[in-house]
Design an enzyme around this catalytic site. Structure first.
Site, short mmCIF file in Angstrom:
data_model
loop_
_atom_site.label_atom_id
_atom_site.label_comp_id
_atom_site.label_asym_id
_atom_site.label_seq_id
_atom_site.Cartn_x
_atom_site.Cartn_y
_atom_site.Cartn_z
CG HIS A 73 -2.24 -0.71 0.94
ND1 HIS A 73 -2.38 -2.07 1.06
CD2 HIS A 73 -3.45 -0.25 0.53
CE1 HIS A 73 -3.61 -2.42 0.76
NE2 HIS A 73 -4.28 -1.34 0.42
N GLY A 74 2.02 1.24 0.59
CA GLY A 74 2.79 2.47 0.58
C GLY A 74 4.14 2.32 1.25
#
Length: 511
Positions: free
Chosen positions: A364-365
């Site tokens: 996700h990041g």
């Protein structure tokens, strides 16, 4: 180019659709029109990165052909009889390969080479993701470590994150793995595989489409009819309403709280900010999925659903069956099963579950907050399997839903926070009803109204489960005139708001 921008709504979208309808009598021509339109759509935002994607597409095609050539006569490869193979069949095929690989006397000579080619293709794709998404994060942490050891730091490279890179890479990996497992044959032409990678409705933020789920549709290149347009455009309008009227308004509320100094906030402000974001991310991401599914349907394609009322979940396991379904399915089929799934004892099963959602956080990041969020969800999935689901099943559904939502909301605090320090401070405030703000935040009443409306929609979804055989789609069809009229008015209001306010990109463009 955003789906709800005037450029897309009034020029690009209609032009592509009319070309597809009136100049796509031949199946190959329809494929060319869609592929060219998809390349232009992506190149509009990423004119440089698209060249790298083209190069990686060419590598995928070459690697898949090498794997397929080495699979001829290999008894571990189940021939592709149909593109409709289920997830369970795919898993069984993968397990058959693993079982035969583990028996020294049964390993075919070509299998090692197939694995090497697969590894090359997967590593090449992951290298793109790691370079663009994680180089800066890794360099930043290395710099901090060196300075902590009183050593000279390093330069932090500034690398722009291409839109949709995570979704593109994951989809390309599914193609290579599917060919390796014998779930699907290599793409019949570079054009069809290029269309799979670049198909503009799902290109920027999913759903993540597995190659074997859509290959037959791309080969058939359906010709859209009136029903496709009506159903698809209605779904597209719903996505625009979710994004512009709900998500963007809620985003302003969340930004207002999260931008404040946490030390000046209180219990009410902390909960308000996190709840704003809780509803924002749902309406934003499900809104994009609605737009993608609707646009694809207008062209005659059926994409799988990506959300199923996630905020009615009665456990974290149930939540992840309903939220970002395409990612959960991808993790299960391409990570959880290869790790061994639940076939190697309970302890290994728990570890595999945690690893999968720890990896989801990394996907996700590139920040410690996302990593913490993934590890947090992994812990609760393990707890679900150990005892929590059984305990929640004994409670009334509404209570189980409340408990599950509290767990989800705490997780969203990590996801939205700018740092682990901010996340911890907010959670401490949320756990202390006596905490009062030293400088109260003036929250505009329209933010509160939209948040309450969003909450009411989720409660209505919960209540619909108690009505036997209730279905939101069939209810909309039964009252088609009223529902379509209301949706059309909301759509026009959303467009007016979108034109008046600054554009806010989709949350998942960052992923």
């Amino acid at each position: 180019m955003l789906f709800y921008e005037p450029l897309f709504l009034f020029l690009f979208g209609p032009a592509v659709y009319l070309l597809y309808l009136f100049f796509g009598e031949v199946r190959a021509r329809r494929a060319v029109i869609l592929f060219a339109a998809s390349v232009v759509f992506y190149a509009w935002s990423e004119p440089v990165f698209i060249l790298l994607v083209f190069a990686s597409v060419a590598l995928d095609l070459f690697v898949a052909q090498r794997i397929a050539a080495l699979s001829i006569g290999d008894p571990t490869v189940i021939p592709d009889a149909s593109h409709k193979r289920s997830d369970r069949e795919s898993r069984l095929a993968s397990e058959a390969v693993s079982a035969l690989d583990s028996r020294s006397g049964l390993r075919p000579a070509g299998n090692d080479m197939r694995k090497l080619w697969l590894a090359l293709g997967v590593v090449a794709n992951l290298a793109i993701l790691v370079y663009y998404k994680y180089t800066g994060f890794l360099a930043l942490n290395l710099d901090a470590l060196l300075k902590a050891l009183t050593l000279p730091g390093i330069n932090i490279p500034q690398i722009a994150l291409p839109i949709g890179v995570s979704f593109i890479v994951f989809e390309k990996i599914t193609y290579l793995v599917d060919v390796y497992r014998g779930v699907t044959a290599p793409a019949r032409s570079p054009l069809l595989y290029g269309l799979y990678v670049f198909f503009f409705p799902k290109l920027l933020a999913g759903p993540i489409i597995k190659y074997h789920d859509i290959a037959r549709q791309f080969e058939a290149m359906p010709h859209a009819d009136v029903d496709d347009f009506i159903v698809g455009f209605s779904r597209f309008m719903l996505g625009v309403v979710k994004k512009l009227l709900f998500a963007d308004t809620l985003a302003s509320g969340a930004d207002l709280i999260f931008a404040h100094d946490v030390s000046s906030l209180g219990f009410a402000e902390a909960w308000a900010g996190v709840l704003f974001f809780t509803f924002q991310i749902y309406f934003d991401f499900s809104g994009y999925s609605d737009m993608a599914i609707g646009l694809a349907r207008m062209f005659g394609f059926r994409l799988l659903e990506n959300f199923n009322m996630p905020y009615v979940a009665t456990s974290i396991t149930d939540f992840w069956r309903r939220w970002h379904i395409s990612l959960t399915s991808w993790i299960r089929e391409y990570l959880y099963f290869p790790l061994g799934g639940n076939r190697r004892g309970e302890a290994r099963t728990y570890l595999n579950l945690w690893i999968c959602f720890f990896a989801s956080g990394i996907w996700h990041g590139a920040a410690w907050t996302y990593i913490a969020w993934g590890a947090y969800n992994g812990v609760f999935l393990v707890l679900d399997r150990l005892f929590l689901v059984n305990r929640l099943q004994r409670a009334p559904d509404w209570l189980a839903n409340v408990i599950a939502m509290i767990i989800v909301i705490v997780g969203w605090t990590f996801f939205r926070a700018t740092s682990l320090t901010q996340a911890g401070a907010l959670l401490a405030l949320m756990a202390n009803p006596w905490a009062h703000a030293s400088a109260p935040v003036a929250i505009p009443p329209e933010y509160v109204v939209v948040a309450l409306t969003a909450a009411a929609i989720c409660v209505a979804q919960r209540l619909s489960l108690y009505v036997k055989d209730f279905n939101w789609g069939s209810a909309a069809q039964r009252y088609a005139l009223a529902s379509n009229s209301a949706l059309s008015m909301l759509f026009l209001a959303a467009l007016a708001k979108g034109l008046a306010d600054p554009f806010k990109p989709f949350i998942y463009f960052r992923f």
